[in-house]
Design an enzyme around this catalytic site. Structure first.
Site, mmCIF file in Angstrom:
data_model
loop_
_atom_site.group_PDB
_atom_site.id
_atom_site.type_symbol
_atom_site.label_atom_id
_atom_site.label_comp_id
_atom_site.label_asym_id
_atom_site.label_seq_id
_atom_site.Cartn_x
_atom_site.Cartn_y
_atom_site.Cartn_z
ATOM 1 N N ASP A 117 7.416 -10.361 13.479
ATOM 2 C CA ASP A 117 6.328 -11.045 12.541
ATOM 3 C C ASP A 117 7.195 -11.620 11.414
ATOM 4 O OD1 ASP A 117 4.364 -11.244 10.302
ATOM 5 O OD2 ASP A 117 4.717 -9.393 9.525
ATOM 6 N N VAL A 167 9.867 -3.124 -3.842
ATOM 7 C CA VAL A 167 11.259 -3.308 -3.801
ATOM 8 C C VAL A 167 10.893 -3.937 -5.711
ATOM 9 C CG1 VAL A 167 12.573 -4.833 -3.443
ATOM 10 C CG2 VAL A 167 10.404 -4.186 -1.026
ATOM 11 N N ASP A 169 12.023 -7.253 6.562
ATOM 12 C CA ASP A 169 11.013 -7.525 6.853
ATOM 13 C C ASP A 169 10.409 -7.020 5.779
ATOM 14 O OD1 ASP A 169 8.904 -5.962 8.065
ATOM 15 O OD2 ASP A 169 10.689 -4.219 8.644
ATOM 16 N N ALA A 214 0.938 -1.128 0.008
ATOM 17 C CA ALA A 214 0.081 -0.155 -0.127
ATOM 18 C C ALA A 214 0.647 1.450 0.216
ATOM 19 C CB ALA A 214 -1.292 0.502 1.119
ATOM 20 N N GLY A 234 13.767 -14.946 -4.477
ATOM 21 C CA GLY A 234 12.173 -14.907 -3.494
ATOM 22 C C GLY A 234 12.282 -15.493 -2.409
#
Length: 960
Positions: free
Chosen positions: A777, A589, A795, A585, A662
Site C-alpha cells: 500500500d 494513533v 503502514d 475503524a 503528518g
C-alpha cells in the site's frame, strides 16, 4: 732452467724405479710427477726380466696403451699424457706413477656427460692438469647452492667423487679451484641419475565395477606409473578382448603406460574379473575390475522408511526412496492420489545420484494441512523395467466439536471431527456449572463414525456423532461433550432445565402463529446483521515478510510466527497521552510523551498506536503481528521506526517515532501555492497563477470521458534567500526541533525537495526489500514527514478510516487502493517487490503533481480496468523533470520483471541529485549503524499469493 728441472725430475724418477728390487715382491708405492706441456717424458723400469708398461688416463674413449719396453718415452708431453703409468713384472705392479702435464690454458680435463646410479657413488670426471691448486671443489652451473644432503670427495687425479647419489642430484655442475691466485672453473658437466626401483608400480583402473547389458561395449583403462620404462605391464589375456597401449614420460623420474581393454559387444559369459598386472625389479602388483553383463535391465526400489506415516498438521514431512536401476531411469515421478506432483510451495522433489546405478529421491512436504493426507506413490522406470512404492500419509488434526444440539424426543447430539477419529465423552453435573469434567462419564446411546469414502481408508478428518437421552436426567444441570484424540481435547457445555410439559389442545393457535412469525423475522434480522458483519473489512497488517521455499518461489511468513523480543517493553506509567493523530475503524494513533525512553531524565514526543475498545481478537492479533514485523525489520532513517511497546498488564501499545508534519500527501497540498517550478520561475514575476489550494479535484462520478492528466500549477515565488535552510549536525535539542519545524514549515517547496522525497522513499523501500518485506500500500498518504524534511514509510493500518476514504474501492469484503495497484495485483491478486515498484511510480506522479489524485477524472469501473489492461499510462506531471518521468514509465512496465529494482531506482535518482543539488541529501545522512545492509533484491519472485481477505481477482471477465 726448464731443461735442468726436467733432467732432475727424470733422474728422480729413474732413481725411484731403479730402487725397486727384482722379483716385484715388494709392494709398490704410487708417486706423482709433474711436467710442463711440450717437455720430454722418460720413465725407466730397472726390473730384471721382461716388464710391461700400462697407461690409463681420464678419457673413457681412449684405450689403455701397453708397452713391453724397459723405458717409457714421450718426446713432447701433452695433456693427453696425463694419467697413471704402471710398471708390471710377472703380473705384479712393481711401481706406478701419476703424471701431471701442466697446461697454462687448461686446468681441468672434463667429461661433459656422466651417468650415475641412484644410491651409488659417482665420479664427476674433472682431473687437474696441475695439482698445485687450492680449494678444489664443486658448484652448480646456475650458481645455486648444492643439494643439502650431497657429500663429495675431491681427487686431483680423478675429479669429484659424489657419495650416495640421489635423484635430486641430477643437473649441471662445474669443478672449480684456485690456481696461482686465480679461481678457475671447468666446463659444464651434466649428471644424469638412473633411478633405482624402490617400490612396486602403481596401478590405477578407470573403473572397478561395470554393469552392462548384452551387446553393449565394455572398455576399461589400466594406468601404470613407475620411475622408468623398464616396467612390464599387461592384461591377463581374454579371447574376445582387444588391448591397446600408449605410454609417455612424466618428467625426469616418471613414466606412464596406459593399457586399454575393449570388448565391442559383451555377452553374459563375459561376466567376471579382469586383471591388470605390472612388474619391475622390486616386484609384481595387480588390480582387478569386475564386469557384470545382464540379459535385461532392472529397477529395484528400497524403502528406507516405514510406508505408513503419521504427521501432525502444520509439520514438515519427508518421504525418501533409494533405488537402483540399469539402464539409467527415464521417468521418476511422485504422485498424490494418482495425480503427478509438480514442485510448488507445498511440496518439492529432490533427486540425487549416490553411486554407480544408485539413486535417491526425496519428496519434501511443507507444513502439511489436514486435507493433504493420502496415498503418495513414487514411480521409476527405464527402457526395460519399472517399479513403484506407495506411502500412506496420515495427517493428525486436533479434535473439534462442530455442534452440540438438542434433537427431538429429548435426544442431545454432539458432532466432533478430527483425525484419527476422536472419542466423545459425556459428563453431567447438577446445576449451572462451567466445567463438569470431574463428574463421572455417561454412556452414550449411539455412536456413528462417518468416512468420506468408505471403500478406501480415510485420510481426511473423520466425523463422529454421539447421542444421549436427556430424559435420564431428573434435574436441571450442565452436560459436557468432550472430544479427545492423541492427547488433544475439545469440549462444549450445554445447560438445560427440566420444565413441566403443558399439553395444548389446539396446535395452531393465534399465539403460536404470532410467535412463529416473530421468530422468522428475528432470523431474517440476524442473517442481515451477520452479513453486514462479514462484509465489514478486517484489519490486516499491510507489510508482508516473505521467505524462499523452492528456487525463486516465495510465500508469506505468518507474522504470528515471528519472534518478539521483550527488550522492547516500556513501562506504561511513563507514557503521558495527548491528542489523537489519526483514527480508524479498529484503532487510533495518539501523540504521547515518553519519559526515560533513552535517557532516564529525558522526555521525548512519540506516537502510540492502540486499539479501540470495540476491537475484536483478530484485530488484537493483527496489532501484535504489526509489532513483530517492525521489530524484525530493525531501524532505518526512512521508515517509521519502532521505539518500544507495552504488551503486559493491559492493551497492546506500539510506540513509534513521531513525525511532526503528518503525511506527505497533505504536506504537498499545503505547499502548492508556494511551489517553485523551474519551468515557470523565470516568468513568475510577470504572471499570476491560480492557487492550487482552491482548485477542486474532479470527482470520479463527474467525469466519464478521457481527461488530460496534466494538472494546473500555480506559483508564489519567494525570494531566493528564503530557500536556504540551515544545516545542523549532531543531536537536536527541544528548542532546535521546534525551530527546525517552524523553519521547514515556512520554507517554500521546489523540485529539489521533490527529488529528495523521491530519493528517500526509494531508499526506504530498498531497505524493506533487503529484509524480504513487501509494502502492498505504497502511496503518498502512507509517507510521513518529520523535521529536516525527512520522509518515513509507514503502514497506517488500523489508524486509517478506509470506509470513508475514496482511494479505497470495495471489492468483496476488502477495500483496496486500486489506482495504486499493479495490474498483476488487480487481476491476479499477486503482490511482489515488483508490484511495490509500480506503486512507487504512482507515488512519484503524486509528488510531481503536488498531491493530485492519480488518473484524475477516471472512476474505477470496467472501463478503467480495460484501459489498464490495454496499457494506458498517465502523462507526465507538468513540473516533473524528463528523467523522473522516465523512471515513472519504467516502474509502470507491463512485465514485472522489466521494472527496475529499488536499488536501481536509488542509483538513477542519485544521478539527478548530483546533477541538480548535491547538497539536498546532505542534511539527513544516516549513520551506518542505522542504515542496515540494504542489498539489491536481485532474486525475482515468480509467484506470491495474496494473503489478504480478498483472494479473488478484482476484475472478472464480465466486468471488462
Amino acid at each position: 732452467m726448464e731443461g735442468a728441472h726436467l733432467a732432475w725430475e727424470l733422474a728422480h724418477a729413474v732413481l725411484l724405479l731403479s730402487l725397486i728390487p727384482a722379483g716385484g715382491s715388494v709392494p709398490h708405492e704410487e708417486s706423482s710427477l709433474v711436467v710442463n706441456k711440450g717437455e720430454e717424458l722418460r720413465l725407466k723400469c730397472n726390473e730384471e726380466g721382461p716388464v710391461t708398461w700400462n697407461f690409463q688416463n681420464s678419457d673413457p674413449s681412449a684405450k689403455t696403451r701397453i708397452s713391453n719396453e724397459k723405458e717409457w718415452h714421450t718426446k713432447n708431453a701433452t695433456i693427453r699424457d696425463i694419467g697413471r703409468y704402471e710398471c708390471k713384472s710377472k703380473g705384479s705392479i712393481v711401481n706406478s706413477f701419476y703424471v701431471f702435464v701442466k697446461d697454462p690454458n687448461v686446468l681441468f680435463l672434463v667429461d661433459s656427460l656422466i651417468y650415475g646410479k641412484e644410491d651409488s657413488d659417482i665420479l664427476l670426471v674433472c682431473p687437474l692438469t696441475d695439482p698445485d691448486v687450492l680449494n678444489f671443489t664443486l658448484r652448480k652451473c646456475d650458481g645455486k647452492p648444492l643439494p643439502k644432503n650431497m657429500t663429495f670427495i675431491p681427487n686431483p687425479q680423478k675429479g669429484i667423487i659424489i657419495k650416495n647419489v640421489q635423484r635430486s642430484f641430477k643437473g649441471c655442475y662445474q669443478c672449480l679451484a684456485k690456481h696461482n691466485g686465480v679461481e678457475k672453473i671447468s666446463e659444464h658437466i651434466f649428471l644424469n641419475v638412473r633411478p633405482v626401483h624402490k617400490a612396486l608400480p602403481v596401478i590405477t583402473l578407470s573403473k572397478s565395477y561395470e554393469l552392462l547389458k548384452e551387446g553393449e561395449e565394455f572398455e576399461v583403462t589400466c594406468i601404470i606409473t613407475d620411475v622408468d620404462s623398464s616396467v612390464k605391464a599387461s592384461w591377463i589375456s581374454y579371447k574376445s578382448a582387444i588391448v591397446t597401449s600408449k605410454s609417455r614420460n612424466l618428467g625426469d623420474y616418471g613414466y606412464e603406460r596406459k593399457l586399454t581393454l575393449n570388448i565391442r559387444s559383451v555377452g553374459v559369459n563375459d561376466s567376471g574379473e579382469f586383471t591388470c598386472q605390472a612388474e619391475n625389479p622390486f616386484g609384481k602388483t595387480n588390480a582387478t575390475v569386475t564386469l557384470k553383463a545382464l540379459a535385461k535391465g532392472f529397477v529395484r526400489l528400497f524403502a528406507t522408511m516405514n510406508t505408513t506415516i503419521d504427521i501432525n498438521a502444520g509439520q514438515n514431512g519427508n518421504l525418501t526412496v533409494e533405488y537402483e536401476a540399469y539402464p539409467k531411469p527415464k521417468e521418476e515421478v511422485w504422485m498424490y492420489m494418482n495425480e503427478t506432483l509438480q514442485n510448488s510451495s507445498d511440496h518439492y522433489v529432490k533427486f540425487k545420484t549416490v553411486g554407480n546405478n544408485s539413486y535417491t529421491s526425496e519428496l519434501h512436504l511443507t507444513r502439511l494441512k489436514g486435507t493433504e493426507g493420502g496415498i503418495y506413490t513414487f514411480f521409476v522406470s527405464n527402457s526395460d523395467a519399472s517399479s513403484s512404492v506407495t506411502f500412506n500419509v496420515y495427517v493428525k488434526t486436533k479434535p473439534e466439536i462442530l455442534t452440540l444440539d438438542m434433537l427431538g424426543n429429548d435426544i442431545l447430539q454432539c458432532v466432533a471431527t478430527g483425525f484419527p477419529a476422536p472419542t466423545i465423552y459425556w459428563y453431567f453435573c447438577p446445576g449451572t456449572e462451567q466445567r463438569c469434567l470431574d463428574s463421572p462419564t455417561i454412556s452414550p446411546m449411539d455412536v456413528k463414525v462417518s468416512y468420506t469414502n468408505s471403500s478406501v481408508p480415510s485420510f481426511e478428518r473423520i466425523l463422529v456423532e454421539s447421542t444421549v437421552n436427556a430424559s435420564m436426567f431428573k434435574s436441571t444441570g450442565t452436560i459436557c461433550c468432550e472430544a479427545s484424540s492423541n492427547g488433544d481435547k475439545s469440549s462444549v457445555f450445554f445447560n438445560f432445565a427440566i420444565k413441566e410439559q403443558i399439553r395444548t389442545h389446539t396446535l395452531f393457535t393465534p399465539l403460536l402463529i404470532a410467535f412463529g412469525v416473530a421468530a422468522g423475522l428475528m432470523c431474517i434480522i440476524v442473517m442481515i446483521l451477520v452479513y453486514i458483519y462479514l462484509q465489514k473489512p478486517k484489519y490486516e497488517v499491510q507489510w508482508k515478510v516473505v521467505e524462499e521455499i523452492n528456487g525463486n518461489n516465495y510465500v508469506y511468513i505468518d507474522p504470528t510466527q515471528l519472534p518478539y523480543d521483550h527488550k522492547w517493553e516500556f513501562p506504561r506509567n511513563r507514557l503521558s497521552f495527548g491528542k489523537t493523530l489519526g483514527a480508524g475503524a479498529f484503532g487510533k494513533v495518539v501523540e504521547a510523551t515518553a519519559y526515560g525512553l533513552f535517557k532516564s531524565d529525558a522526555a521525548m514526543t512519540v506516537a502510540v498506536k492502540m486499539l479501540k475498545p470495540s476491537a475484536h481478537l483478530t484485530e488484537r492479533e493483527a496489532l501484535m503481528s504489526e509489532l513483530k514485523v517492525l521489530s524484525y525489520l530493525g531501524n532505518h532513517i526512512n521508515i517509521v521506526n519502532l521505539l518500544g511497546a507495552c504488551t503486559i498488564g493491559g492493551p497492546t501499545l506500539v510506540i513509534t517515532e513521531y513525525c511532526c508534519y503528518g503525511d506527505l500527501l497533505n504536506f504537498l497540498r499545503r505547499k502548492r501555492d508556494s511551489f517553485i517550478c523551474p519551468k515557470h520561475e523565470e516568468h513568475a514575476e510577470a504572471a499570476v497563477y491560480e492557487n492550487l489550494l482552491h482548485q477542486a479535484e474532479p470527482t470520479a462520478d463527474a467525469v466519464n470521458e478521457y481527461m488530460d492528466m496534466k494538472p494546473g500549477v500555480s506559483y508564489a515565488v519567494p525570494p531566493k534567500a528564503d530557500k536556504k535552510r540551515p544545516v545542523k549536525s549532531g543531536s537536536y535539542t527541544d528548542q532546535d526541533v521546534t525551530l527546525s519545524m517552524l523553519e521547514d514549515d515556512e520554507l517554500a517547496l521546489d523540485v529539489e525537495d521533490l527529488l529528495s522525497f523521491s530519493y528517500q522513499v526509494a531508499k526506504g523501500m530498498s531497505f524493506l526489500a533487503s529484509k524480504n518485506c513487501i509494502h502492498r500500500d505504497l502511496a503518498a498518504r502512507n509517507i510521513l514527514l518529520t523535521h529536516g524534511r525527512i520522509t518515513k514509510i509507514c503502514d497506517f493500518g488500523l489508524a486509517r478510516d478506509i470506509r470513508n476514504d475514496s482511494n479505497y474501492v470495495v471489492k468483496g469484503n476488502a477495500r483496496l487502493p486500486v489506482k495504486w495497484m499493479a495490474p498483476e495485483s488487480i487481476f491476479n491478486c499477486v503482490y511482489t517487490f515488483e508490484s511495490d515498484v509500480w506503486s512507487y511510480g504512482i507515488l512519484l506522479w503524486e509528488l510531481f503533481s503536488l498531491g493530485s489524485s492519480p488518473y484524475p477524472g477516471m472512476p474505477v469501473d470496467s472501463k478503467f480496468y480495460k484501459m489498464i489492461k490495454e496499457g494506458y499510462r498517465m502523462f507526465s506531471p507538468e513540473c516533473s523533470p524528463p528523467e523522473m518521468y522516465d523512471i515513472m514509465k519504467s516502474c509502470w512496465d507491463a512485465d514485472p520483471l522489466q521494472r527496475p529494482t529499488f536499488k536501481q531506482i536509488v542509483q538513477l535518482i542519485e544521478q539527478q541529485l548530483s546533477d541538480n543539488a548535491p547538497r539536498v541529501y546532505a542534511n539527513f545522512s544516516t549513520p551506518p549503524s542505522t542504515q542496515g545492509n540494504a542489498t539489491d533484491h536481485s532474486v525475482r519472485i515468480n509467484s506470491v499469493g495474496s494473503s489478504a481477505s480478498s483472494t479473488q481477482p478484482l476484475l472478472v471477465r464480465e466486468d471488462v
